[in-house]
Design an enzyme around this catalytic site. Structure first.
Site, PDB file in Angstrom:
ATOM      1  N   THR A 118      35.419  44.177  47.967  1.00 34.10           N
ATOM      2  CA  THR A 118      36.756  44.526  47.475  1.00 34.10           C
ATOM      3  C   THR A 118      36.659  45.402  46.231  1.00 34.10           C
ATOM      4  OG1 THR A 118      38.754  43.639  46.446  1.00 34.10           O
ATOM      5  CG2 THR A 118      36.779  42.320  46.208  1.00 34.10           C
ATOM      6  N   TYR A 142      38.322  34.959  43.113  1.00 33.53           N
ATOM      7  CA  TYR A 142      38.085  35.628  44.400  1.00 33.53           C
ATOM      8  C   TYR A 142      37.157  36.823  44.221  1.00 33.53           C
ATOM      9  CZ  TYR A 142      38.891  39.133  47.994  1.00 33.53           C
ATOM     10  OH  TYR A 142      38.703  40.113  48.943  1.00 33.53           O
TER      11      TYR A 142
END
Ligand code: UDP
Length: 328
Positions: A118, A142
């Site tokens: 990401t 995350y």
């Protein structure tokens, strides 16, 4: 040639679109998914093996049964807000799960992996475009798990000859242009699906989280990348690995264009022809004002160019998908 690719999380949103692209390119995707967030109807481009990355024996079994040429690894917990509330689950699934996978690959002599990472590993870079060499400074649990895994891939590459590509997505969005796949999270937290639900009358309206950012219209700017463009990039990354890429490479995958929350909502209203109530709320904790990719490396090294990431194309495919789901 061995065409089999184990795709963990192959029944999920990006994973299922990647499986479709793999099948179209002549590969045989074998989805390995615990169906906690994925859907069995989405795993239709090859076999589905229901299993969990937290189960080393299940990983050994799927690799032994299919003897893949490579692995694509999507299986992960992804909701940023949840990661703040229960980081232990995210470290367990995303970090321990990946460690299990890498060890199973190592035991079986499978050396090539494409990893779903990401842009959030870079944290908040201000108003600069993000490149692969921007500092790694994740903010949420995350994003920290994804950064840890990238570090793990680098260490396994150095120690064990693993070859890995980390694809750092910006805002994955849109749906399969043929209408066969789309985004179906429950509960939904992402902007475009929520706006489509509002346009369908499935929710009374929606919120903009903050209109006082130092951006052109005060709302957050993101780089929306069509999920089918992401899927194509995965196939190109895999081709490159199987052609001999060594070590770890990372690529930023975005459309390279900044779009504000207001611009997204205008597009959803334009494409759907529906109006809906939008109210301003305070900023959502952890949101960076602007996250936009410089996609030069993916273009030159992977020979990849986003083709469907025009905002109205993204919104149109998402809208068609949500409409079809509402009828189903
Ligand atoms: N957002 C919003 N209302 C919503 C959902 C999202 O204003 O109901 C904003 C959010 O604050 C962010 C942008 O839309 O600035 C994109 O959010 P999303 O959750 O889709 O993706 P993220 O960029 O957080 O990965």
């Amino acid at each position: 040639m061995n065409t089999k690719v184990i795709v963990t999380g192959g029944a999920g949103y990006v994973g299922s679109h990647a499986c479709k692209a793999l099948a179209a390119a002549g590969y045989t995707p074998v989805s390995f998914d615990n169906l906690s967030n994925g859907h069995d109807w989405a795993a239709k481009w090859g076999p589905l093996v229901v299993g969990d990355v937290l189960d080393p024996a299940a990983l050994d079994a799927v690799i032994a049964a299919h003897k893949p040429a490579a692995v694509m690894h999507f299986a992960a917990l992804i909701e940023v807000g949840e990661s703040v509330k229960r980081p232990e689950d995210f470290y367990r699934t995303n970090v321990t799960g990946t460690l299990n996978l890498l060890e199973a690959m190592s035991r079986a002599g499978v050396r090539d992996i494409v990893f779903s990472s990401t842009c959030a590993v870079h944290g908040d870079v201000g108003d600069a475009l993000i490149t692969e060499t921007s500092p790694i400074a994740p903010i949420s649990p995350y994003a920290k798990t994804k950064a840890v895994v990238e570090g793990m891939l680098a260490d396994f590459a150095a120690a064990h000859g693993l070859n890995a590509t980390a694809l750092r997505y910006f805002n994955a969005s849109g749906a399969d242009p043929d209408g066969e796949l789309g985004e179906a999270h429950d509960p939904e937290s992402h902007l475009i699906p929520i706006a489509c639900q509002a346009a369908l009358g499935q929710r009374a309206g929606m919120f903009i989280y903050g209109d006082d950012y130092a951006t052109p219209d005060g709302t957050c700017v993101r780089d929306y990348i069509h999920v089918s463009d992401l899927a194509t990039a995965h196939v190109k990354a895999l081709d490159r690995l199987l052609a001999g890429q060594a070590g770890l490479e990372a690529f930023c995958l975005g459309g390279g264009v900044g779009t504000s929350v207001r611009q997204v909502l205008d597009s959803v209203k334009r494409v759907s022809g529906a109006d809906f109530d939008v109210q301003i709320q305070p900023r959502r904790p952890g949101d960076a004002p602007m996250l936009v990719a410089n996609v030069g490396k993916a273009q030159s090294v992977l020979n990849w160019t986003p083709e469907r990431s025009d905002l109205d194309v993204i919104v149109e495919t998402a809208w068609n998908w949500h409409k079809s789901q509402a009828k189903a």
